[in-house]
Design an enzyme around this catalytic site. Structure first.
Site, PDB file in Angstrom:
ATOM      1  N   ASN A 226       0.811  -1.224   0.000  1.00 36.57           N
ATOM      2  CA  ASN A 226       0.000   0.000   0.000  1.00 36.57           C
ATOM      3  C   ASN A 226       0.848   1.280   0.000  1.00 36.57           C
ATOM      4  O   ASN A 226       0.320   2.380   0.098  1.00 36.57           O
ATOM      5  CB  ASN A 226      -0.975  -0.008   1.180  1.00 36.57           C
ATOM      6  CG  ASN A 226      -0.263   0.018   2.519  1.00 36.57           C
ATOM      7  OD1 ASN A 226       0.938  -0.220   2.597  1.00 36.57           O
ATOM      8  ND2 ASN A 226      -0.985   0.307   3.571  1.00 36.57           N
TER       9      ASN A 226
ATOM     10  N   GLY B 115      -5.208   8.553   1.266  1.00 34.93           N
ATOM     11  CA  GLY B 115      -6.275   7.668   0.797  1.00 34.93           C
ATOM     12  C   GLY B 115      -5.641   6.469   0.122  1.00 34.93           C
ATOM     13  O   GLY B 115      -4.440   6.234   0.231  1.00 34.93           O
TER      14      GLY B 115
ATOM     15  N   HIS C 141      -5.812   6.983  10.309  1.00 35.34           N
ATOM     16  CA  HIS C 141      -4.575   7.074   9.521  1.00 35.34           C
ATOM     17  C   HIS C 141      -4.774   6.788   8.041  1.00 35.34           C
ATOM     18  O   HIS C 141      -3.847   6.929   7.256  1.00 35.34           O
ATOM     19  CB  HIS C 141      -3.528   6.115  10.076  1.00 35.34           C
ATOM     20  CG  HIS C 141      -3.633   4.718   9.546  1.00 35.34           C
ATOM     21  ND1 HIS C 141      -4.775   3.957   9.669  1.00 35.34           N
ATOM     22  CD2 HIS C 141      -2.749   3.939   8.875  1.00 35.34           C
ATOM     23  CE1 HIS C 141      -4.581   2.780   9.099  1.00 35.34           C
ATOM     24  NE2 HIS C 141      -3.366   2.737   8.605  1.00 35.34           N
TER      25      HIS C 141
END
Lengths: 493, 145
Positions: free
Chosen positions: A214, A391, A416
């Protein structure tokens, strides 16, 4: 297994009491729970949490010796290891415990934001070129590294002790950068003697790399400003202004430190006769040698991650210089702030009317200190600490600001990120990396990625809507909205 | 070449949830290792050119699986290697627990040749299971990615 990866059913039904539209309470329904659990979420986010073990894990954390007030799950909460991701727990400094599971494997996974004085129009003609240059300059994906940024084992110890300052001393950064990092980019208690050789060897090959999963680097623009005064203080001047966000962590160095100390803590719970509902909550009393060793090693990984983001930021500045053939200072490229999302800290918080020294665990949580707090940079002290919430790839990101309310109800913490909605396997079945890239490009977003699989797994429908997460934080008041950012270009591992 | 693949990826929200099978513990652990590298790349494309030895010890079998996979992950990162073939030739019960010895094969990571998938951050104990039946061992575990 549900076709769309709805997660595994929770192994038990966790009782919930509604406090208000955005706050839910888990009563002390199990004998070992020392405090209740508190969930900050709207109904939709809460229902999602009920499809996996998030709430059960929140209740498990409430078993930790010395825990104060309640075990907290934030709006982006989802199932983790031991602790949920999006979890906060504060334990008494003397009577409480410290748990590596309350920090996570990617110690100081975090994010930093840069502002520029460019607007979207200024950048547009060079956007693809700039994205390509950044992708060349910032190593990302498996096994990537820069040939010209080698550190020796001796350097690594210095870097682990000095964090951002060491990187700036090597010529990678500006003097004022350190001031704009949580902890000024360096936890002072770091002690490399407490870090294994294996962790150091993993750290050596990966310093100055973005990683995969991510983690990402985005060129963004300011989409909407919600709080003009605060935005201005942070250097966010107008809608359309170009910003850069860097999201990564402490790489194999931090992962190995976590793993090494989980083993230490497993022995510690037997030694100190601590009874826990989950092996991965393993911990040691705050005043034990095991706790001190972990905290000193963890600080090394925290500093490594700050240093990592500092080096990457330097290469982003260089990329602007390469493309525009002018000094990066000309474009601003000022560091707004660098925040940690996975960390444990010694802080002072008010508990039952008294100031208490506590271990605050933030796992997938952002510190959100209020105006006037001495820990935040002088320039922001009148407005509060910048809170940066990335995001998922291709969606918006948020800048929020810390509040007094966060000090009262969440040990100075907020959410977060977005948190996943779909499993990686389900995302891969639904999306194909090439299509994800094309659909981003059709929206005018430039994309460079080392791995097509990562693109599919990180496709934005795989994530909860970060706008809702920011909204819940705002409504609860634990960090309020300052500005929304949207991507112009994405660089992924 | 690698033996027939005997692993699957299960649903997990954030990470890689793997089930691997074998006739016995050693074979299940070998397939678990293959699955871990399949998370990172396409192991069919990793030639077993370079060999290495691995020896790990642990107090119990869960920890043995954890330590085995972690040792491979560490070797892979430090030596910039990918591995595709695993032969565990010894799993013994010792006074302190268990010892595992294995020979592994792989090659240096080459982005031109090896498709990049996702880096593995760590092995975890979360939902780890080792199920032993008379002619079959099944292991389940989650990799943090």
């Amino acid at each position: 297994m549900g076709e769309e990866g709805e997660g595994r059913p929770p192994s038990e039904k966790v009782p919930l009491e509604k406090v208000n539209d955005y706050t839910w309470r888990i009563p002390k329904y199990k004998p070992g729970m020392r405090v209740p659990g508190i969930i900050f979420a709207d109904k939709t986010l809460l229902e999602k949490m009920q499809t996996d073990r998030t709430l059960e894990q929140c209740a498990n954390v409430a078993h930790l010796p010395g825990i104060y007030k309640y075990s907290i799950t934030l709006p982006d909460g989802h199932e983790g290891y031991g602790f949920p991701i999006g979890g906060v727990a504060a334990t008494d400094y003397n009577e409480g415990v410290i748990s590596p599971g309350g920090v996570g494997y990617d110690i100081n996974c975090g994010v930093r934001l840069l502002t520029t004085n460019l607007s979207e129009q200024d950048l547009k003609p060079r956007l693809v070129q700039l994205t390509n240059v950044i992708f060349e300059n910032v190593p990302c994906g498996l096994g990537s590294r820069r040939k010209d940024f080698k550190v020796t084992i001796h350097d690594l110890d210095r870097l682990a002790m000095e964090g951002v300052e060491w990187v700036i001393d090597q010529g990678l950064g500006w003097d004022e950068d350190a001031e704009h990092c949580e902890e000024h980019g360096c936890m002072k208690n770091a002690n490399p003697d407490k870090v294994s050789t294996t962790a150091k060897n993993r750290g050596l090959t990966q310093i100055g790399t973005l990683g995969s999963g991510n983690h990402f680097l985005e060129i963004q623009k300011v989409d909407k400003i919600y709080d003009e005064r605060t935005a201005k203080a942070f250097g966010i001047e107008h809608e359309g202004q170009v910003t850069v966000m860097i999201h990564c962590g402490s790489r194999g160095f931090g992962h190995q430190i976590c793993s090494d100390y989980l083993r230490v803590m497993e022995r510690a719970i037997h030694k100190y006769k601590i009874v826990l509902p989950d092996r991965e909550l393993a911990c040691a009393p705050g005043n034990s040698n095991e706790a001190e060793d972990y905290y000193e090693a963890m600080a090394c990984a925290v500093n490594y991650a700050f240093a990592n983001r500092q080096a990457i930021m330097h290469w982003v500045r260089q990329s602007f210089q390469q493309v525009f053939k002018e000094d990066p200072e000309k474009f601003g490229l000022k560091l707004v702030y660098d925040v940690a999302h996975n960390i444990a800290k010694i802080e002072t918080h008010k508990v039952n009317g008294e100031q208490r020294k506590v271990w605050v665990h933030r796992k997938g949580a952002t510190r959100a200190f209020p105006p006037g707090h001495p820990e935040i940079p002088a320039g922001y002290r009148s407005v509060g600490q910048p809170v940066i919430i990335p995001g998922s790839m291709g969606t918006s990101s948020w800048v929020l600001v810390g509040t007094e309310k966060a000090m009262e109800i969440s040990f100075g913490s907020t959410a977060h990120g977005a948190g996943r909605m779909l499993s990686r396997a389900a995302a891969k079945r639904r999306f194909y990396g090439g299509d994800v890239k094309r659909s981003l490009e059709q929206r005018g977003i430039a994309v460079r990625a080392a791995s097509a699989v990562v693109l599919a797994e990180e496709a934005d429908p795989a994530y909860k809507n970060v706008d809702i997460v920011a909204e819940v934080s705002h409504k609860v008041g634990i960090a309020t909205k300052v500005a929304r950012l949207v991507p112009l270009a994405v660089v992924k591992g | 070449m690698p033996k027939k693949r005997n692993f699957e990826f299960l649903e997990h929200m954030a990470d890689a949830y793997i089930v691997a099978y074998g006739r016995d513990l050693a074979e299940a652990f070998e397939n678990a290792a293959a699955a871990m590298f399949e998370v990172m790349t396409d192991i069919e494309k990793v030639s077993p050119e370079v060999d290495d030895y691995v020896e790990v010890e642990a107090l119990d079998e869960h920890a043995l699986l954890y330590n085995w996979l972690e040792e491979l992950l560490v070797k892979s990162e430090i030596n910039e290697m990918l591995y595709s073939k695993f032969e565990i030739f010894e799993v013994t019960k010792t006074a302190e627990g268990f010892r595992l010895k294995a020979k592994i094969w792989g090659e240096k990571f080459n982005p031109e040749k090896h498709p990049q998938k996702v880096g593995v951050k760590a092995v975890t104990y979360h939902k780890m299971e080792i199920i032993k039946e008379p002619d079959k061992t099944t292991v389940k575990f989650i990799l943090d990615i």
